[in-house]
Design an enzyme around this catalytic site. Sequence first.
Site, PDB file in Angstrom:
ATOM      1  N   CYS A   6      23.063 -88.910 -31.721  1.00 10.53           N
ATOM      2  CA  CYS A   6      23.076 -89.941 -30.834  1.00 10.53           C
ATOM      3  C   CYS A   6      23.445 -91.176 -31.836  1.00 10.53           C
ATOM      4  CB  CYS A   6      21.715 -90.266 -30.125  1.00 10.53           C
ATOM      5  SG  CYS A   6      20.197 -90.273 -31.206  1.00 10.53           S
TER       6      CYS A   6
HETATM    7  C1  RB5 Z   1      22.560 -96.247 -29.864  1.00  8.59           C
HETATM    8  O1  RB5 Z   1      22.342 -97.415 -30.594  1.00  8.59           O
HETATM    9  C2  RB5 Z   1      20.934 -95.797 -29.943  1.00  8.59           C
HETATM   10  O2  RB5 Z   1      20.083 -96.245 -28.813  1.00  8.59           O
HETATM   11  C3  RB5 Z   1      21.050 -94.390 -29.199  1.00  8.59           C
HETATM   12  O3  RB5 Z   1      22.191 -93.717 -29.352  1.00  8.59           O
HETATM   13  C4  RB5 Z   1      20.053 -93.459 -29.995  1.00  8.59           C
HETATM   14  O4  RB5 Z   1      20.608 -93.560 -31.403  1.00  8.59           O
HETATM   15  C5  RB5 Z   1      18.552 -93.713 -29.907  1.00  8.59           C
HETATM   16  O5  RB5 Z   1      18.006 -93.300 -30.723  1.00  8.59           O
END
Ligand code: RB5
Length: 164
Positions: free
Chosen positions: A65
Site C-alpha cells: 500500500c
Molecule cells: C496511502 O497514503 C495510505 O493511506 C494507504 O495506501 C496505506 O498506506 C495505509 O496504510
Amino acid sequence: MRIGVGADQWGFRLKEALKDHLAAQGHEISDFGVFGEEAVDYPDVAAPVARAIAAGSLDRAVLCCGTGLGMAIAANKVPGVRAGTVSDPYSAERLAKSNNAQVICFGGRVVAADVATLLVDHFMAAEFQGGDSSRKVDKISALERSPEAAPGTAGGAAAEKAEA
Ligand code: RB5
C-alpha cells in the site's frame, strides 16, 4: 512457493514489479489485485490474501500500500497470520526467521522497486529458525486466542511480575 500478491492503488506499481520478479523465479503467483490504479480500500485486499494464508492455500504473501502499514495491520487481524512491514534487509530476513511471518508488506511510497525486490528475496529465502523464537511466536498465538492476559501466556507473565 505459492505466493499471493495484493495492493491498493498506492502500492499497485510496486506489486506489479514484485509479481514479475517472483514469477520469473518460478513461484506460483496468485494476484488478488488491484489490477490498475483504481482506488480500493486496503483492508478489502488484505483480507482475502490473509484468509488464503490462514487456510493454507498460500505459503507466503506480499502486500503493498502507500506505507505498507495498513496492509500489515489488516492482515494481522486474521488469526494465524503474521505480517510485517519492512524497508531494510535485516528486518526482511528476521521477519521469517524470528517472527515466522508469512506476509511481507511494503510501502509503494516508501521503498523503490529495486530495493523491495532485494528485500522480498531476503524474506522468501529465509525460514523460521524455531528454538527460542518458537516460544515467543507461540505467545503471539496465545494472545490471539485469548487477548485477556492469562498465566503462562503473553501478557500473563508481565502482569504477574508487575504484581510481585
Ligand atoms: C496511502 O497514503 C495510505 O493511506 C494507504 O495506501 C496505506 O498506506 C495505509 O496504510
